[in-house]
Design an enzyme around this catalytic site. Structure first.
Site, PDB file in Angstrom:
ATOM      1  N   ASP A  33       0.972  -1.241   0.062  1.00 38.17           N
ATOM      2  CA  ASP A  33      -0.033   0.069   0.018  1.00 38.17           C
ATOM      3  C   ASP A  33       0.917   1.255  -0.135  1.00 38.17           C
ATOM      4  O   ASP A  33       1.847   1.319   0.814  1.00 38.17           O
ATOM      5  CB  ASP A  33      -0.787  -0.086   1.171  1.00 38.17           C
ATOM      6  CG  ASP A  33      -2.216   0.680   1.157  1.00 38.17           C
ATOM      7  OD1 ASP A  33      -1.732   2.071   0.852  1.00 38.17           O
ATOM      8  OD2 ASP A  33      -3.145   0.582   1.404  1.00 38.17           O
ATOM      9  N   ILE A  34       0.661   1.973  -1.135  1.00 38.14           N
ATOM     10  CA  ILE A  34       1.644   3.263  -1.118  1.00 38.14           C
ATOM     11  C   ILE A  34       1.328   4.399   0.139  1.00 38.14           C
ATOM     12  O   ILE A  34       1.994   5.342   0.284  1.00 38.14           O
ATOM     13  CB  ILE A  34       1.606   3.920  -2.487  1.00 38.14           C
ATOM     14  CG1 ILE A  34       0.090   4.276  -2.863  1.00 38.14           C
ATOM     15  CG2 ILE A  34       2.100   2.958  -3.409  1.00 38.14           C
ATOM     16  CD1 ILE A  34       0.046   5.250  -4.108  1.00 38.14           C
ATOM     17  N   GLN A  96     -14.969   0.894   1.663  1.00 35.09           N
ATOM     18  CA  GLN A  96     -14.141   0.692   0.821  1.00 35.09           C
ATOM     19  C   GLN A  96     -13.990   1.820  -0.325  1.00 35.09           C
ATOM     20  O   GLN A  96     -14.964   2.608  -0.336  1.00 35.09           O
ATOM     21  CB  GLN A  96     -14.943  -0.499  -0.267  1.00 35.09           C
ATOM     22  CG  GLN A  96     -14.146  -0.894  -1.522  1.00 35.09           C
ATOM     23  CD  GLN A  96     -14.771  -2.041  -2.080  1.00 35.09           C
ATOM     24  OE1 GLN A  96     -15.826  -2.314  -1.925  1.00 35.09           O
ATOM     25  NE2 GLN A  96     -14.043  -2.681  -3.072  1.00 35.09           N
ATOM     26  N   HIS A 102      -9.606  -6.288  -2.233  1.00 34.65           N
ATOM     27  CA  HIS A 102      -8.584  -6.460  -1.794  1.00 34.65           C
ATOM     28  C   HIS A 102      -8.688  -6.523  -0.032  1.00 34.65           C
ATOM     29  O   HIS A 102      -9.348  -6.287   0.507  1.00 34.65           O
ATOM     30  CB  HIS A 102      -7.630  -5.058  -1.814  1.00 34.65           C
ATOM     31  CG  HIS A 102      -8.434  -3.747  -1.510  1.00 34.65           C
ATOM     32  ND1 HIS A 102      -9.184  -3.376  -2.322  1.00 34.65           N
ATOM     33  CD2 HIS A 102      -8.128  -2.939  -0.489  1.00 34.65           C
ATOM     34  CE1 HIS A 102      -9.759  -2.395  -1.849  1.00 34.65           C
ATOM     35  NE2 HIS A 102      -9.209  -2.294  -0.492  1.00 34.65           N
ATOM     36  N   HIS A 104      -6.204  -6.028   3.321  1.00 37.59           N
ATOM     37  CA  HIS A 104      -5.129  -5.411   3.682  1.00 37.59           C
ATOM     38  C   HIS A 104      -4.312  -6.401   4.858  1.00 37.59           C
ATOM     39  O   HIS A 104      -4.963  -7.032   5.575  1.00 37.59           O
ATOM     40  CB  HIS A 104      -5.512  -4.180   4.557  1.00 37.59           C
ATOM     41  CG  HIS A 104      -6.452  -3.086   3.892  1.00 37.59           C
ATOM     42  ND1 HIS A 104      -5.760  -1.889   3.565  1.00 37.59           N
ATOM     43  CD2 HIS A 104      -7.470  -2.996   3.539  1.00 37.59           C
ATOM     44  CE1 HIS A 104      -6.486  -1.344   2.700  1.00 37.59           C
ATOM     45  NE2 HIS A 104      -7.573  -1.832   2.862  1.00 37.59           N
TER      46      HIS A 104
HETATM   47  P1  AMP Z   1      -9.924   0.547   0.890  1.00 33.09           P
HETATM   48  O1  AMP Z   1     -10.748   0.617  -0.410  1.00 33.09           O
HETATM   49  O2  AMP Z   1     -10.738   1.582   1.735  1.00 33.09           O
HETATM   50  O3  AMP Z   1      -9.622  -0.788   1.591  1.00 33.09           O
HETATM   51  O4  AMP Z   1      -8.626   1.371   0.701  1.00 33.09           O
HETATM   52  C1  AMP Z   1      -7.895   1.239  -0.546  1.00 33.09           C
HETATM   53  C2  AMP Z   1      -6.408   1.216  -0.217  1.00 33.09           C
HETATM   54  O5  AMP Z   1      -5.785   1.108  -1.393  1.00 33.09           O
HETATM   55  C3  AMP Z   1      -5.939   2.257   0.613  1.00 33.09           C
HETATM   56  O6  AMP Z   1      -5.138   1.889   1.862  1.00 33.09           O
HETATM   57  C4  AMP Z   1      -4.912   3.150  -0.203  1.00 33.09           C
HETATM   58  O7  AMP Z   1      -3.822   3.571   0.278  1.00 33.09           O
HETATM   59  C5  AMP Z   1      -4.658   2.065  -1.218  1.00 33.09           C
HETATM   60  N1  AMP Z   1      -3.923   2.570  -2.603  1.00 33.09           N
HETATM   61  C6  AMP Z   1      -4.793   3.483  -3.310  1.00 33.09           C
HETATM   62  N2  AMP Z   1      -4.110   3.454  -4.540  1.00 33.09           N
HETATM   63  C7  AMP Z   1      -2.903   2.680  -4.392  1.00 33.09           C
HETATM   64  C8  AMP Z   1      -1.819   2.387  -5.331  1.00 33.09           C
HETATM   65  N3  AMP Z   1      -1.736   2.889  -6.543  1.00 33.09           N
HETATM   66  N4  AMP Z   1      -0.871   1.353  -5.062  1.00 33.09           N
HETATM   67  C9  AMP Z   1      -1.172   0.952  -3.567  1.00 33.09           C
HETATM   68  N5  AMP Z   1      -2.113   1.409  -2.824  1.00 33.09           N
HETATM   69  C10 AMP Z   1      -2.926   1.966  -3.178  1.00 33.09           C
END
Ligand code: AMP
Length: 140
Positions: A33-34, A96, A102, A104
């Site tokens: 995760d970035i 989400q 995904h 975590h």
């Molecule tokens: P969620 O949908 O709430 O589970 O969160 C989406 C996750 O994706 C968040 O933790 C972001 O930091 C992560 N995220 C968003 N864009 C990217 C990316 N390009 N590469 C890696 N992680 C990402």
């Protein structure tokens, strides 16, 4: 709700945008995760196009769980973690933000709170180092 083929994780799967990949098999991809909520925070996604738990097949969800299990063990070793938090959100009301399923996987240190979601964009150097550590632990 339908699957949007232009979501950011679909673009990562197609190689259209880069990621800090730590693991890949026939059914799943794992990358950092970035905007990590803890050092070494990784995401596990299915290669199948699924929005979340509400439309993924049980088999594809099981593949994601299997990879998350593998990443969790490696992350504990790689980051000398005291614990691991696994989270998975479904639909906006469920927390989400990116609509490709995904999981975590977040290494935890005792007494250290998670950062708020998407609050801190990590530097490429730290992400590269953490990916290297996790990849080494996965192969060890
Ligand atoms: P969620 O949908 O709430 O589970 O969160 C989406 C996750 O994706 C968040 O933790 C972001 O930091 C992560 N995220 C968003 N864009 C990217 C990316 N390009 N590469 C890696 N992680 C990402």
């Amino acid at each position: 709700m339908t699957y949007d083929t232009n979501n950011i994780f679909a673009k990562i799967l197609r190689g259209e945008i880069p990621c800090y990949k730590v693991y890949e098999d026939d059914h799943t991809l794992a990358f950092l995760d970035i905007m990590p909520r803890s050092p070494g925070h990784a995401l596990v996604i299915p290669k199948a196009p699924a929005r979340n738990i509400l439309d993924i097949s049980a088999d594809d969800f099981a593949h994601v769980a299997r990879t998350a299990h593998k990443i969790a063990g490696a992350a504990k070793r790689a980051f000398n973690a005291d614990g691991i938090t696994v989270q998975q959100f479904n639909e906006q009301a469920g927390g989400q933000a990116v609509f490709h399923l995904h999981m975590h996987v977040m290494p935890r240190s005792a007494g250290v709170a998670l950062l708020p979601p998407m609050s801190n964009k990590e530097s490429p150097k730290v992400l590269e180092d953490n990916a290297t550590r996790l990849i080494a632990a996965l192969s060890g």
